[in-house]
Design an enzyme around this catalytic site. Structure first.
Site, PDB file in Angstrom:
ATOM      1  N   ASP A  25       2.788   9.131 -10.307  1.00 39.05           N
ATOM      2  CA  ASP A  25       2.120   8.119  -9.774  1.00 39.05           C
ATOM      3  C   ASP A  25       1.115   7.703 -10.408  1.00 39.05           C
ATOM      4  O   ASP A  25      -0.095   8.320 -11.083  1.00 39.05           O
ATOM      5  CB  ASP A  25       1.243   8.775  -8.217  1.00 39.05           C
ATOM      6  N   LYS A  86      -4.224  -0.765 -14.721  1.00 34.91           N
ATOM      7  CA  LYS A  86      -3.196  -1.016 -13.761  1.00 34.91           C
ATOM      8  C   LYS A  86      -3.372  -2.690 -13.308  1.00 34.91           C
ATOM      9  O   LYS A  86      -2.408  -3.354 -12.725  1.00 34.91           O
ATOM     10  CB  LYS A  86      -3.153  -0.061 -12.637  1.00 34.91           C
ATOM     11  N   GLU A 182       5.489   2.570  -3.952  1.00 38.11           N
ATOM     12  CA  GLU A 182       4.666   3.620  -3.653  1.00 38.11           C
ATOM     13  C   GLU A 182       5.014   3.827  -2.161  1.00 38.11           C
ATOM     14  O   GLU A 182       5.040   5.125  -1.659  1.00 38.11           O
ATOM     15  CB  GLU A 182       3.179   3.038  -3.839  1.00 38.11           C
ATOM     16  N   ASP A 204      -2.340   2.597   2.855  1.00 39.61           N
ATOM     17  CA  ASP A 204      -2.606   3.348   1.449  1.00 39.61           C
ATOM     18  C   ASP A 204      -3.862   2.597   1.276  1.00 39.61           C
ATOM     19  O   ASP A 204      -3.957   1.612   0.902  1.00 39.61           O
ATOM     20  CB  ASP A 204      -1.586   2.981   0.602  1.00 39.61           C
TER      21      ASP A 204
END
Ligand code: ADP
Ligand code: MG
Length: 618
Positions: A25, A86, A182, A204
């Site tokens: 992850d 990211k 994800e 999330d």
């Protein structure tokens, strides 16, 4: 963006054939590595027993620090300490608001470069440092060959962002078995794929981003049917709300960046402690002027941050709307991301759905665990043969005459996918064709995003409309697009792989979708006008050619009538009145009917006098 999972029985591998594969992850705030060991997915800890590795890289003159060691440098040397790479990966400098980061960003061959002590680094290189660290942690545990990794990416990541993530892995010496979305990884960790049917929400809330996905499971297929969220909403905003509350009744302005950083860290700690305790007493001396003595309860914290929580609920509503669902259609809600530990979030989501939540797996570990399970399957260690497929977040198409977009692969198509459509030439004798690949929901090219252009040459000269060019769009499981154009009579072909040098973030995707929604009517009107204009121009062109060849077949009066109608259409084409253009086209068609008939008779006569059928087609 959406996912499909096909599970089918296969051969199980023999024990001695076990291959090691890991799940990663690669988060905005934290990254984790996991693997299936003795049949169970486990988080692999670093040498200090840490499970979560901060996604932070610090560049010193000679050394590179990653994770917690790098995090310690954040306050002292923010320009050489890179967080949230990211958010930058696969993007162009113009996609980023420079004032939102202390980093020194520069333009590096269309991509973003970050100036550091060790020269300019790209987000790909920064991410690869994190991946190297995770890979080393895994190697330390596994002590044997690792055949590859499954790396999770947000469902909304586009081609460029996915490609850049793969490049980072390659740079870190990792073989990517597959990228996995994800939310799908989280669903796998909860074993939702084992159920027969159901519709699930994946909520999330991470450090700096919020994603909501709705997955549909039916007949062994698992598909993401909607995603929504906010790239600018996460745990950090809850920290900030507390920070503002902490300093609200101090008389001073917090300008010293170190003090500000310390106060934000304190806020984060209070927030995390409030997940365990109902009330926190704060008694902190930050400097001689600043003493903070306050008390806060969970209820007060909830109130302080209610606007943030409400924003997440709004996104859920939008996702439900996109998925054409109500809360009654939802069979399970999976909580993902460290911030879902906050009781205020648990309560808000539970109250919203009026259902118990799936939250017994650590919310910050669930994605890595699911990725590890997928890696284990892809390595061939189970008797499952799981295929995970994504869908296209936006429609893909090409530009046709009149700058109109012809969609070839509609948005939300399941990947991999190949779709073809036939096109033709616009002009007589046309030997080349420009293929312009665009992405977006709108009808006009200017409102979509241009992905690539290439030309198909060597089309044999033919009458307009006679050539057949098949354009095939193919998108692989990682969302990468290739386009091929082929002229069917000669098999001449040209193709291009589309790897745009920058990506769209989910905000842009969302705003493009929103635009297409808002402008749907206006777009259709535009498209109709463009089509009408094109039809008009084509008619004029054809008529011009026909007249230059066969004018002799009709008399002067008729020519005069036709000329008038031509002028009328030409005038109308100057303006933007679609109905008027239509009317003038009809008029021209009317007055040329006799001429068309005469030409037809004439060609039949020609054919009868020994000409071939082919010559008659004009
Ligand atoms: P990302 O996916 O963005 O990398 P994570 O899922 O690791 O992020 O979540 C990080 C966020 O979770 C941070 O804002 C952190 O403060 C928050 N968090 C972690 N533990 C808790 C907790 N016990 N209570 C509240 N927030 C928490
Ligand atoms: Mg995350």
């Amino acid at each position: 963006m959406a996912l499909l999972q096909i599970s089918e029985p296969g051969k199980s591998t023999l024990p001695h054939e076990h291959r090691n594969a890991i799940g990663i992850d690669l988060g905005t705030t934290h990254s984790l590595v996991a693997a299936v060991l003795s049949g169970e997915a486990k988080i692999l800890q670093d040498e200090k027993n840490a499970r979560l590795i901060p996604s932070i890289v610090h560049y010193q003159k000679e050394a590179i620090l990653v994770g917690n060691e790098a995090a310690k440098q954040l306050a002292n040397d923010p320009t050489n300490t890179i967080t949230s790479a990211k958010r930058l990966i696969g993007k162009k400098l113009s996609d980023i608001q420079p004032d939102t980061t202390p980093l020194k960003l520069v333009n590096q061959d269309q991509l973003i470069g970050i100036k550091t002590n060790q020269g300019v680094k790209t987000p790909i290189e920064v991410s690869s440092e994190i991946l190297k660290k995770l890979s080393a942690i895994a190697q330390n545990h596994i002590q044997d060959e690792i055949c590859g990794a499954v790396i999770s990416v947000p469902a909304y990541f586009d081609d460029a962002q996915r490609q850049a993530t793969k490049d980072a892995a390659r740079l870190a010496g990792l073989h990517v078995l597959r990228l996995i979305n994800e939310p799908t990884a989280a669903a796998l960790a909860y074993g939702l794929d084992k159920k027969v049917e159901g519709r699930f929400v994946i909520y999330d809330l991470g450090g700096g981003t919020f994603d909501i996905s709705i997955l549909q499971l039916s007949h062994g297929l698992f598909e993401v049917i909607a995603t929504q969220g906010d790239t600018g909403l996460g745990g950090d905003d809850y920290d900030l709300a507390l920070f503002n509350w902490l300093i609200s009744d101090l008389d001073i302005k917090v300008e010293d960046p170190k003090i500000k950083q310390a106060l934000i860290s304190l806020s984060k700690k209070i927030k995390e402690d409030l997940s365990q305790e109902y009330k926190i007493e704060i008694n902190e001396r930050l400097s001689n002027e600043i003493l903070i003595k306050k008390i806060i309860t969970q209820a007060e914290f909830s109130q302080l941050t209610d606007n943030l929580t409400q924003r997440t609920l709004k996104a859920i509503k939008a996702a439900l709307h996109d998925a054409n669902s109500t809360i009654d259609d939802i069979d399970g809600i999976v909580m993902v991301g460290g911030s879902t530990r906050m009781p205020v979030i648990q309560k808000a989501v539970q109250d919203f759905f009026k259902k118990d939540l799936l939250n017994d797996i650590n919310p910050d570990e669930v994605v890595a665990l699911g990725a590890a399970q997928q890696a284990n399957i892809l390595a061939g260690n189970t008797n499952e043969n799981l295929l995970l497929l994504d869908v296209t977040p936006l429609s893909l198409g090409i530009e046709t005459m009149g700058e109109i977009v012809e969609k070839i692969i509609p948005r939300n198509s399941t990947l991999p996918i190949a779709m073809a459509q036939e096109f033709t030439t616009y002009k007589d004798g046309q030997t080349a064709m420009m293929i312009h690949v665009v992405q977006g929901e709108r009808e006009m090219v200017k409102d979509c995003r241009s992905l690539a252009k290439f030309s198909l040459k060597g089309i044999p000269p033919m009458v307009a409309g006679a050539a057949k060019i098949r354009v095939t769009f193919q998108v692989d499981t990682d969302g990468l697009l290739s386009v091929t154009a082929k002229e069917l009579s000669t098999n001449t072909q040209a193709s291009i792989e589309v790897k745009p040098s920058y990506g769209l973030d989910d905000e842009q995707i969302r705003s493009m979708l929103e635009d297409s929604f808002i402008s749907a009517n206006e777009d259709l009107e535009h498209r109709a006008l463009a089509e009408e204009k094109m039809g008009g121009r084509q008619l004029l062109e054809m008529l011009k050619n026909a007249l230059s060849e066969d004018q002799k077949l009709i008399d002067k009066d008729e020519i005069k009538l036709i000329d008038e109608a031509v002028k009328g259409l030409e005038m109308a084409l100057q303006g933007d009145d679609r109905h008027q253009i239509h009317e003038k086209i009809e008029r021209l068609n009317d007055v040329t009917q006799n001429f068309a008939q005469a030409r037809m008779d004439h060609s039949i006569q020609k054919a009868l006098s020994g000409k071939t059928l082919k010559d008659m087609e004009l």
